[in-house]
Design a protein around this motif. Structure first.
Motif, PDB file in Angstrom:
ATOM      1  N   ALA A 190       0.831  -1.203   0.000  1.00 47.97           N
ATOM      2  CA  ALA A 190       0.000   0.000   0.000  1.00 47.97           C
ATOM      3  C   ALA A 190       0.869   1.256   0.000  1.00 47.97           C
ATOM      4  CB  ALA A 190      -0.929  -0.003   1.211  1.00 47.97           C
ATOM      5  N   SER A 191       1.942   1.236   0.785  1.00 45.95           N
ATOM      6  CA  SER A 191       2.825   2.410   0.836  1.00 45.95           C
ATOM      7  C   SER A 191       3.545   2.619  -0.493  1.00 45.95           C
ATOM      8  CB  SER A 191       3.839   2.263   1.970  1.00 45.95           C
ATOM      9  OG  SER A 191       4.777   1.227   1.711  1.00 45.95           O
ATOM     10  N   LYS A 214       0.962   4.036  -2.967  1.00 44.41           N
ATOM     11  CA  LYS A 214       0.689   5.441  -2.653  1.00 44.41           C
ATOM     12  C   LYS A 214       1.829   6.340  -3.116  1.00 44.41           C
ATOM     13  CE  LYS A 214      -0.538   8.565   1.126  1.00 44.41           C
ATOM     14  NZ  LYS A 214      -0.819   8.684   2.580  1.00 44.41           N
ATOM     15  N   GLY A 237       1.471   6.889  -6.760  1.00 42.89           N
ATOM     16  CA  GLY A 237       0.185   7.365  -7.267  1.00 42.89           C
ATOM     17  C   GLY A 237      -0.590   6.271  -7.967  1.00 42.89           C
ATOM     18  N   LEU A 253      -4.554   1.412   1.695  1.00 42.34           N
ATOM     19  CA  LEU A 253      -4.274   2.541   0.800  1.00 42.34           C
ATOM     20  C   LEU A 253      -5.270   3.679   1.049  1.00 42.34           C
ATOM     21  CD1 LEU A 253      -2.473   3.434  -1.589  1.00 42.34           C
ATOM     22  CD2 LEU A 253      -4.154   2.385  -3.123  1.00 42.34           C
ATOM     23  N   LYS A 254      -6.526   3.316   1.237  1.00 40.25           N
ATOM     24  CA  LYS A 254      -7.564   4.330   1.428  1.00 40.25           C
ATOM     25  C   LYS A 254      -7.561   4.924   2.833  1.00 40.25           C
ATOM     26  CE  LYS A 254     -10.676   2.492  -2.087  1.00 40.25           C
ATOM     27  NZ  LYS A 254     -11.928   1.751  -2.356  1.00 40.25           N
ATOM     28  N   GLY A 310      -4.722   5.375   4.612  1.00 38.63           N
ATOM     29  CA  GLY A 310      -3.383   5.871   4.919  1.00 38.63           C
ATOM     30  C   GLY A 310      -2.490   4.838   5.568  1.00 38.63           C
TER      31      GLY A 310
END
Length: 204
Positions: A94-95, A98, A101, A142-143, A145
């Motif tokens: 996820a990081s 992010k 993008g 991801l959503k 944070g």
């Protein structure tokens, strides 16, 4: 390499950890032409190869659009606390998404490149329920944070009094694998990757 996707693997070794998998890459007795960028276990993630260099992990050759040439390879260890390992892997991925993008549409299985049943612990006899669950976990982090799901956020999902899955409570809404609930009710579930459509058909 200018990566365009991230590819997920299982190590295929139920007794190794991240440090052990990293050591195997430079073990003199290892004569395989295979490698990976990052390996994750229940305690740590180890970067083995710079993320802008090729690793030989996808099994699909060296073409310009091959996974070996375009994708970051992440190995998920199978030993120890596998649930914690999956959580660590989801947080890492996820990081990475992010930072670039990207969304979970950029995730690939080893299977997607070469047809190998990998990540094997997500295969579920061809249903790939583990893969869907992992992508959902990554998407959730991801959503939110990268927030790790709290124990109090987890709920048991029961169908006719029988537990079929764990769900996550988020702002009054329970999220849980639709396949687990539908199949417990005797329905069949089909997923169309092209249209991103889930179809539930009740048995008559």
């Amino acid at each position: 390499m200018a990566a365009t996707t991230i590819t997920i693997h299982n190590t295929g070794n139920p007794s190794s950890n991240a440090a052990g998998e990293r050591s195997w890459l430079t073990n003199p007795s290892n004569d395989r032409q295979a490698s990976f960028h990052i390996v994750v276990d229940s305690k740590e993630a180890v970067e083995c190869i710079p993320l802008d260099e090729n690793a030989w992990h996808a099994g699909d050759g060296s073409g310009a659009k091959s996974g070996n040439r375009t994708s970051i390879g992440i190995e998920i260890c199978e030993s120890g606390d596998y649930a914690k390992t999956l959580d660590n892997a989801a947080e890492l991925v996820a990081s990475m998404l992010k930072a670039r993008g990207w969304g979970v549409d950029r995730l690939r299985r080893h299977f997607d490149w070469s047809g190998k049943i990998c990540p094997r612990l997500m295969y579920d006899s061809g249903k790939w329920t583990g893969w869907t669950a992992f992508k959902n976990m990554v998407d959730y982090k991801l959503k939110t944070g990268g927030k790790t799901v709290k124990k109090d956020d987890k709920v048991e999902v029961l169908v006719n009094g029988k537990k079929v899955a764990d769900g996550v409570l988020d702002d009054g809404v329970t999220y849980t694998p639709v396949r687990a609930v539908a199949e417990a009710l005797g329905a069949s579930v089909m997923y169309d990757a092209g249209t991103k459509t889930v179809s539930i058909v009740a048995k008559k």
